[in-house]
Design an enzyme around this catalytic site. Sequence first.
Site, PDB file in Angstrom:
ATOM      1  CG  HIS A 126      34.406  41.927  39.725  1.00  0.00           C
ATOM      2  ND1 HIS A 126      33.869  43.149  40.073  1.00  0.00           N
ATOM      3  CD2 HIS A 126      35.731  42.014  39.980  1.00  0.00           C
ATOM      4  CE1 HIS A 126      34.824  43.943  40.508  1.00  0.00           C
ATOM      5  NE2 HIS A 126      35.973  43.273  40.467  1.00  0.00           N
ATOM      6  NE  ARG A 127      35.244  43.918  43.869  1.00  0.00           N
ATOM      7  CZ  ARG A 127      35.171  45.246  43.913  1.00  0.00           C
ATOM      8  NH1 ARG A 127      34.189  45.821  44.591  1.00  0.00           N
ATOM      9  NH2 ARG A 127      36.064  46.004  43.301  1.00  0.00           N
ATOM     10  CD  GLU A 164      38.108  39.582  41.823  1.00  0.00           C
ATOM     11  OE1 GLU A 164      39.002  40.354  42.225  1.00  0.00           O
ATOM     12  OE2 GLU A 164      36.894  39.715  42.113  1.00  0.00           O
ATOM     13  CG  ASP A 202      38.842  41.619  45.937  1.00  0.00           C
ATOM     14  OD1 ASP A 202      39.720  41.904  45.108  1.00  0.00           O
ATOM     15  OD2 ASP A 202      37.617  41.728  45.710  1.00  0.00           O
ATOM     16  CG  HIS A 214      37.418  45.492  46.667  1.00  0.00           C
ATOM     17  ND1 HIS A 214      37.351  46.873  46.769  1.00  0.00           N
ATOM     18  CD2 HIS A 214      38.158  45.234  45.565  1.00  0.00           C
ATOM     19  CE1 HIS A 214      38.006  47.418  45.764  1.00  0.00           C
ATOM     20  NE2 HIS A 214      38.511  46.447  45.016  1.00  0.00           N
ATOM     21  CD  GLU A 233      42.393  42.505  43.187  1.00  0.00           C
ATOM     22  OE1 GLU A 233      42.774  43.656  43.490  1.00  0.00           O
ATOM     23  OE2 GLU A 233      41.362  42.278  42.513  1.00  0.00           O
ATOM     24  CE  LYS A 262      42.054  45.310  46.952  1.00  0.00           C
ATOM     25  NZ  LYS A 262      41.873  45.926  45.610  1.00  0.00           N
ATOM     26  CG  ASP A 286      30.159  43.914  39.116  1.00  0.00           C
ATOM     27  OD1 ASP A 286      31.208  43.370  39.531  1.00  0.00           O
ATOM     28  OD2 ASP A 286      30.023  45.148  39.007  1.00  0.00           O
TER      29      ASP A 286
END
Length: 240
Positions: A6-7, A33, A35, A48, A107, A109, A228
């Site tokens: 995640h990120r 993943e 953003d 993000h 993702e 944004k 994470d």
Amino acid sequence: MIVFAHRGASAYAPQNTVPSFKMALAMKAQGIELDVQLSSDGVPVIIHDFMLDKTTDLSGFVHTHSWQELRKADAGLWFGEEYRETRIPSLEEVLALIPKDVLLNVEIKSITSLNQPVARIVSQVLNQEKDRNLIVSSFNHPILKDFQLLSPEVKIGILTANDFINFPAYVESSGIRPYSIHPEASYLSYQSIEDYHKRGWKVMTYTINSTTQSRMVESLGADGIFSDYPDLNSDIQDSD
């Protein structure tokens, strides 16, 4: 069950930065993943928050700064001295870093009122990546619909942090054809996942940061998690 970093490996390095993505790759993450949003001059950048204050030494909204300004920001010192002068990367820089066989969740944004051409610009960049294993997701569902029209071959993931009374009906009325549904973990149930699976939708849930949570959502039938701590969950990843 696939585990997305995640990120990047954001528990160990500044989120959405090259060190975080490199660490995730070193941990053999099956998925990553990130953003993406637009700078003031239309460059897709990896960050993000809509505001810069939390994770950089700049202030204000991302969309009010040019790429030249953003690329000079320190995006690592907030995390630790060893990451001083870590930079905000562009989408193209990260695509060059991550191997194409790693499942990448991009993702998008976007603040709806800005009416930025984010779907078109991200689509143009990703269209150069024809053989990449890719999912594009967003909480901004109109953006997903726009992106789907531009790149119908790319898998779409619908993010949600709400407990819809009849989410499948909402999705089917939206005009979006999802590959996957990405609900916040507290809204998952065996019945909802079974319902999504009957419609052919994968279920990826966030943010799962312990093996106890991982095993719980796996027992419900989830297909993937965002964590994470990609190494913490490595014992439950598929061997595929």
